[in-house]
Scaffold this active site. Sequence first.
Site, PDB file in Angstrom:
ATOM      1  N   THR A 411       0.724  -1.051   0.023  1.00  8.80           N
ATOM      2  CA  THR A 411       0.120   0.048  -0.097  1.00  8.80           C
ATOM      3  C   THR A 411       0.857   1.150  -0.140  1.00  8.80           C
ATOM      4  OG1 THR A 411      -1.723  -1.081   1.078  1.00  8.80           O
ATOM      5  CG2 THR A 411      -1.576   1.116   1.390  1.00  8.80           C
ATOM      6  N   GLU A 431      -4.103  -3.304  -2.504  1.00 17.07           N
ATOM      7  CA  GLU A 431      -4.183  -4.437  -1.499  1.00 17.07           C
ATOM      8  C   GLU A 431      -2.813  -5.072  -1.535  1.00 17.07           C
ATOM      9  OE1 GLU A 431      -4.193  -6.315   1.113  1.00 17.07           O
ATOM     10  OE2 GLU A 431      -4.141  -8.168   0.322  1.00 17.07           O
ATOM     11  N   GLY A 497       1.426  -1.701   4.916  1.00 16.67           N
ATOM     12  CA  GLY A 497       1.870  -2.905   5.618  1.00 16.67           C
ATOM     13  C   GLY A 497       0.684  -3.998   6.053  1.00 16.67           C
TER      14      GLY A 497
END
Length: 595
Positions: A411, A431, A497
């Site tokens: 991301t 994603e 993350g």
Amino acid sequence: MSRTPRPLLTLLLAAVPLAVVTVGVAPAASGAPRERAKVPVAEGTGGAVATVDADATRVGIGVLRAGGNAVDAAVASAAALGVTEPYSAGVGGGGFLVYYEAATGQVHTIDGRETAPQAMRADSFVEGGAAIPFGEAVSSGLSVGVPGTPETWDVALERWGTLDLAQALRPASRLARSGFRVDQTFRDQTAANAARFDDFTSTAELFLPGGRPHPVGSWFRNRDLADTYDLMGREGVAVLYSGEVGDDVVATVQDPPVADDVTRTVRPGLMTTADLAAYTAPLRQPTAVGYRGLDVYGMAPPSSGGSTVGEALNILEALPATTSRAQVEHHYLEASALAFADRNRYVGDADAVDVPLAELLSDGFAAERACLVRPDQALAKPLAPGVPDGSYGGCDDTGAVGLAQAPGQSTTHLTTADADGNVVAYTLTIEQTGGAGIVVPGRGFLLNNELTDFNFTDTQGGADPNLPGPGKRPRSSMAPTIVLADGEPLLALGSPGGATIITTVLQTLVNRVDLGMSLPEALAAPRASQRNSAAVQAEPGFDRTGLQERGHAFTTTAEIGAATGVELLPDGRLQAVAEPTRRGGGSAMVVTASP
Ligand code: GLU
């Protein structure tokens, strides 16, 4: 409603790319676009931008220099990230934008999360009584949610910007057309995805010319994306939600362009043009908690970012104050595990399931959860969720339950501030690194695989808040955060993350507020992430002294997160902060630098 473009700003923005390339450039071979140096910290006045990428930061700074505000800069930088970080962000994905509006002192948020198609059901990821393999869902049409990023940009500009969409997209369109130099991170991300990129003709064509990743140092141009941005600028986001780009998105989702020799099982998706037409990016009330005299605002459901960071902060505040590093870290790990147990049990799309948000963020619930924490001994994980029912008494240690954990994904987060005191924290994503791995043919962008953020089967004994459903938004961990002190912005931050986003934001706040680090130190410090599992994931440099003695078990992982932030310094200057090293380091700039 559309605004009238401002002629003067249009004129000034025409000069943005020039301004962009005249600051801090490395010498370039004649005729080639110039390479831009990047620094992780910049201090000064007039506005600030921090992103993972030098081109994207410069685009934002160019917009601020030309008179745009923090929202304009955020949208322009995000569009630029769609060019230079196409595996993390773009018009095929979604995100959450948190905005502090100086004129009113209010914090607003836009929910630009992707939605599931109307045809999606709780068992859409189940075949023959079992969840389909995650690895197969990742590269499929089935995992593609209706993109929310174009609508987010439109809503943000309409409400708070000074630019129209065409103006905000122009620098990114130029960047896509002129190109950027491929760095090691881009090349590594391509190589890591080469097998699946190669399975889709449109993706291989763009990212694997001649069957190989673009080499480090080469120039990558994306004319299809430039054309898409230009089209969107001319015709508005309707071109995606009810126009020709949308038709291509739906055709691609329903019939992914697989290569002839593909052996992978690629499932088609359920998205229709009606799903695109029904998409909205609503404004949501931010989550808000007080923490040691500060006000911390975050993203409400469908993200679990604001609720989980907020609950953990409340638990930390309910624990005895300490200045011992090991004790602070111990509290941080325990508070995080407790908040994750509750997040997994209770948080999903609040438009589709009941989320007891106010109770999860109440001081009474935090006090009940905090009294489970022992000063000198880590609790056995995973922990059971608590009961946020408004009735809080003593500790209720009901034992352990097994809980699914999301793996870390990819991301990007950007933070902007302007001279008027407006601040934006914006996290956007497709994603996984590379999203679904499927480029929309001729349009230059990857589709998201955000629907893999749903749980494929019930993880909560009949009460899973995050099962797929028609029009539902998958639970996110994205946690764009703005912290106010006495009603004025103190700092803003966020990170990529996956589920570690929550712990990265939480740990950075703990580092900054409780351990007295500066924001650059807090962002750079080695990280540890406890998401209610047996072992804490930690970077190699994280100091485990005093924690192993308390019974915390550790596994080592190379990197967690890649945050950016902005702080308003006591002397009134802005401090833009990006990661110094993780993911190749980020880029921080201010409009007028001062020592
Ligand atoms: N899809 C994830 C989420 O919304 C973000 C992925 C990532 O950060 O890598 O939580």
